[in-house]
Design a protein around this motif. Sequence first.
Motif, PDB file in Angstrom:
ATOM      1  N   MET A 358       0.814  -1.211   0.000  1.00 38.68           N
ATOM      2  CA  MET A 358       0.000   0.000   0.000  1.00 38.68           C
ATOM      3  C   MET A 358       0.849   1.263   0.000  1.00 38.68           C
ATOM      4  O   MET A 358       0.585   2.217  -0.744  1.00 38.68           O
ATOM      5  CB  MET A 358      -0.928  -0.010   1.219  1.00 38.68           C
ATOM      6  CG  MET A 358      -1.801   1.230   1.331  1.00 38.68           C
ATOM      7  SD  MET A 358      -3.001   1.359  -0.013  1.00 38.68           S
ATOM      8  CE  MET A 358      -4.163   0.104   0.475  1.00 38.68           C
ATOM      9  N   GLN A 362       0.835   4.069  -2.955  1.00 35.07           N
ATOM     10  CA  GLN A 362       0.447   5.457  -2.695  1.00 35.07           C
ATOM     11  C   GLN A 362       1.508   6.433  -3.199  1.00 35.07           C
ATOM     12  O   GLN A 362       1.192   7.451  -3.817  1.00 35.07           O
ATOM     13  CB  GLN A 362       0.205   5.660  -1.200  1.00 35.07           C
ATOM     14  CG  GLN A 362      -1.050   4.988  -0.669  1.00 35.07           C
ATOM     15  CD  GLN A 362      -1.172   5.104   0.839  1.00 35.07           C
ATOM     16  OE1 GLN A 362      -0.208   5.431   1.533  1.00 35.07           O
ATOM     17  NE2 GLN A 362      -2.356   4.816   1.354  1.00 35.07           N
ATOM     18  N   GLU A 383      -7.262   1.015  -9.550  1.00 34.53           N
ATOM     19  CA  GLU A 383      -7.719   0.443  -8.284  1.00 34.53           C
ATOM     20  C   GLU A 383      -9.082  -0.238  -8.416  1.00 34.53           C
ATOM     21  O   GLU A 383      -9.693  -0.608  -7.399  1.00 34.53           O
ATOM     22  CB  GLU A 383      -7.803   1.541  -7.219  1.00 34.53           C
ATOM     23  CG  GLU A 383      -6.452   2.072  -6.766  1.00 34.53           C
ATOM     24  CD  GLU A 383      -5.672   1.029  -5.991  1.00 34.53           C
ATOM     25  OE1 GLU A 383      -6.206   0.476  -5.008  1.00 34.53           O
ATOM     26  OE2 GLU A 383      -4.524   0.752  -6.378  1.00 34.53           O
TER      27      GLU A 383
END
Length: 422
Positions: A358, A362, A383
């Motif tokens: 993650m 990001q 996503e």
Amino acid sequence: MSLFEGIGAGLNFDARKTGVDPIGSPAGRGLFGFTFRKPIAGVAVNEESALTYSAVWGCVRLVSEHIAMMPHRVHEQKGEKREVASGHAVDHLLYRQANPETNAFDFKQSLIAAALLGGNGLAEIDRVRSGEPGALWQIEWDRVNPTRDSAGRLVYEISNGGAANTYLRPQDVLHLKGFSVDGVVGLSPIMFAKQCISLGLAMEQFAAAFFGNGAIPGGVIEWKDEAQQPEEWGPDAARNQKKTWAKSHRGAANHGGIEIMEPGQTFKAIGIPPEASQFLESRKFGVTEICRWYGVPPHKLADLERSTNSNIEAQNIEYVTDCLMRWAVRLEMEVNAKLLRGNFYNKINFNSLLRGDMKTRQEYYKTMLDRGVYSINDVLSLEDRNKVEGGDLRMVPLNMVSLEQAVKNGNTIQQKTGTGND
């Protein structure tokens, strides 16, 4: 020259008499004069037995599943734009269902695994009346004999058991090849790594026999002084004491128990000789050797000896660029050549490898958004989220301008304020 003469017919010989064997049994595989002696370690190796070696299983499973799990779509080039051709027949085969019996993931995983083991993964392209691909059916490589017809053109001869052989032209065969020196047939990693794999399997067999057979006892019971041994002590008494000892101490539940021995007896523990346990280090080296054959970093097979928090990310990048990317490009090129025409092309999306991290994902999205490479809707699509109104606008920071614009703005300020160097 006969109609279907094997291109490797000149290499037919009795391997049992020479002590060597060609790369493969079908005529088309015995190419380039490569021969291999029987494994010195004494364990026979083929594609099936090689998979019983955990390092081979791990490398083949990792590479084939990683390639198969990534989104594989057909795109259409429309001027400056590129769009996913979701309605294209080939997109359905690569992304959803390769044939009525096999989904896209399982088909690609097995095709790549076959190429990793035998150097070649093949599938027949089953076309509908319009000529468009309707299904992809995998063909076992041991049924295939690449041959030449009377005009010298490549033909795939497929054996069908008791039925007549089938002959397919290259345009009707999806042929995923591994490393090759002629561009027609891939070389089998298993055959080239035969000695290494045989040694690894031999060490595993030795380890199993060493620990399972218990040829070296954990200890012995002896008399301190022969004079203290009772006259009635004999073979029967020794066997009874051995049974009693085993019943009291064998098994994990009885480990560390207390035993009362005959007066005058003493227990002497026996350790594993260093030379007998040295094979443990050799087994670790065997894993590294298999990783070298397949280009897989050892840490992917749980060998973290040379991995640290500072270099594990670099090793993962090397795994993608030096291993996975090669197989992805091979598959993309073969699909483009055999299944697609015009402005259509296929692409494997490696972005899915970031899904498990993650923080990295990001940071990647933030960089792409800040540079105007991605829009908000681009990120949402990656996503698997719904797009939002106005999300197609690409943005860049206001404080970032080109050098030319900075000079122009500076000159404008000087003109308005009357300042300058003169």
